[in-house]
Design a protein around this motif. Structure first.
Motif, PDB file in Angstrom:
ATOM      1  N   SER A  35       6.528  -0.937  11.233  1.00 24.87           N
ATOM      2  CA  SER A  35       6.477  -1.437   9.862  1.00 24.87           C
ATOM      3  C   SER A  35       7.387  -0.618   8.962  1.00 24.87           C
ATOM      4  O   SER A  35       7.488   0.604   9.093  1.00 24.87           O
ATOM      5  N   TYR A  45       6.858  -0.522   5.825  1.00 29.05           N
ATOM      6  CA  TYR A  45       6.008  -0.159   4.688  1.00 29.05           C
ATOM      7  C   TYR A  45       5.272   1.128   5.010  1.00 29.05           C
ATOM      8  O   TYR A  45       4.833   1.349   6.143  1.00 29.05           O
ATOM      9  N   ASN A  46       5.106   1.979   4.009  1.00 26.00           N
ATOM     10  CA  ASN A  46       4.394   3.230   4.179  1.00 26.00           C
ATOM     11  C   ASN A  46       2.922   3.039   3.818  1.00 26.00           C
ATOM     12  O   ASN A  46       2.430   3.599   2.847  1.00 26.00           O
ATOM     13  N   THR A  47       2.247   2.265   4.616  1.00 24.21           N
ATOM     14  CA  THR A  47       0.838   1.999   4.369  1.00 24.21           C
ATOM     15  C   THR A  47       0.149   1.681   5.681  1.00 24.21           C
ATOM     16  O   THR A  47       0.788   1.288   6.661  1.00 24.21           O
ATOM     17  N   LYS A  48      -1.150   1.910   5.687  1.00 26.05           N
ATOM     18  CA  LYS A  48      -1.934   1.582   6.882  1.00 26.05           C
ATOM     19  C   LYS A  48      -2.477   0.158   6.810  1.00 26.05           C
ATOM     20  O   LYS A  48      -3.027  -0.350   7.773  1.00 26.05           O
ATOM     21  N   ARG A  49      -2.370  -0.433   5.611  1.00 24.12           N
ATOM     22  CA  ARG A  49      -2.861  -1.802   5.444  1.00 24.12           C
ATOM     23  C   ARG A  49      -1.997  -2.783   6.211  1.00 24.12           C
ATOM     24  O   ARG A  49      -0.801  -2.579   6.392  1.00 24.12           O
ATOM     25  N   TYR A  50      -2.620  -3.876   6.612  1.00 22.13           N
ATOM     26  CA  TYR A  50      -1.867  -4.906   7.326  1.00 22.13           C
ATOM     27  C   TYR A  50      -1.011  -5.686   6.340  1.00 22.13           C
ATOM     28  O   TYR A  50      -1.487  -6.136   5.302  1.00 22.13           O
ATOM     29  N   VAL A  51       0.242  -5.834   6.670  1.00 25.34           N
ATOM     30  CA  VAL A  51       1.160  -6.655   5.889  1.00 25.34           C
ATOM     31  C   VAL A  51       1.649  -7.738   6.835  1.00 25.34           C
ATOM     32  O   VAL A  51       2.242  -7.434   7.876  1.00 25.34           O
TER      33      VAL A  51
END
Length: 128
Positions: free
Chosen positions: A109, A111-117
């Protein structure tokens, strides 16, 4: 001036014959009761047919809804297969495009997040 004596116009002796004033029209067409009955019968038959059509339409609508309900798993599986195929093709394209970039991990990913995108699907038409 001499006045002219006024005399009243009287019927002849024995009187005038009676005047026939009764209408003597021939009866033409059906009576009002017959017309009303026929119109009522036609209207009742029409309402009956409308009711039958509404029942048929309701049954077809119910059948259509149930067919859609029963097709949902099949359509979902097909969509999942298509999404997986597109995702694999996108990963292959990414690997081909970014092969010369050191440290690039294919499919990671951005994106710098653990959330699903969710995946972004961009349809780029082929240039001819």
């Amino acid at each position: 001036m001499d006045a002219i004596p006024q005399t009243q116009d009287l019927p002849r002796p024995g009187g005038f014959p009676s005047v026939r004033y009764k209408r003597n029209l021939p009866q033409r067409g059906p009576s009002g009761l017959v017309i009303f009955t026929v119109i009522g019968a036609i209207s009742a038959f029409g309402f009956y047919r409308i009711g039958q059509g509404n029942l048929e339409k309701r049954e077809l609508h119910r059948e259509k809804l149930w067919s859609r309900i029963h097709l949902i798993p099949l359509l979902t599986a097909e969509l999942d297969r298509d999404t997986y195929r597109r995702n694999q093709a996108a990963l292959e394209r990414e690997a081909e495009i970014m092969k010369d970039v050191p440290g690039w991990k294919v499919g990671e990913s951005v994106y710098n997040t653990k959330r699903y995108v969710g995946p972004t699907q961009i349809v780029v038409p082929e240039q001819s």
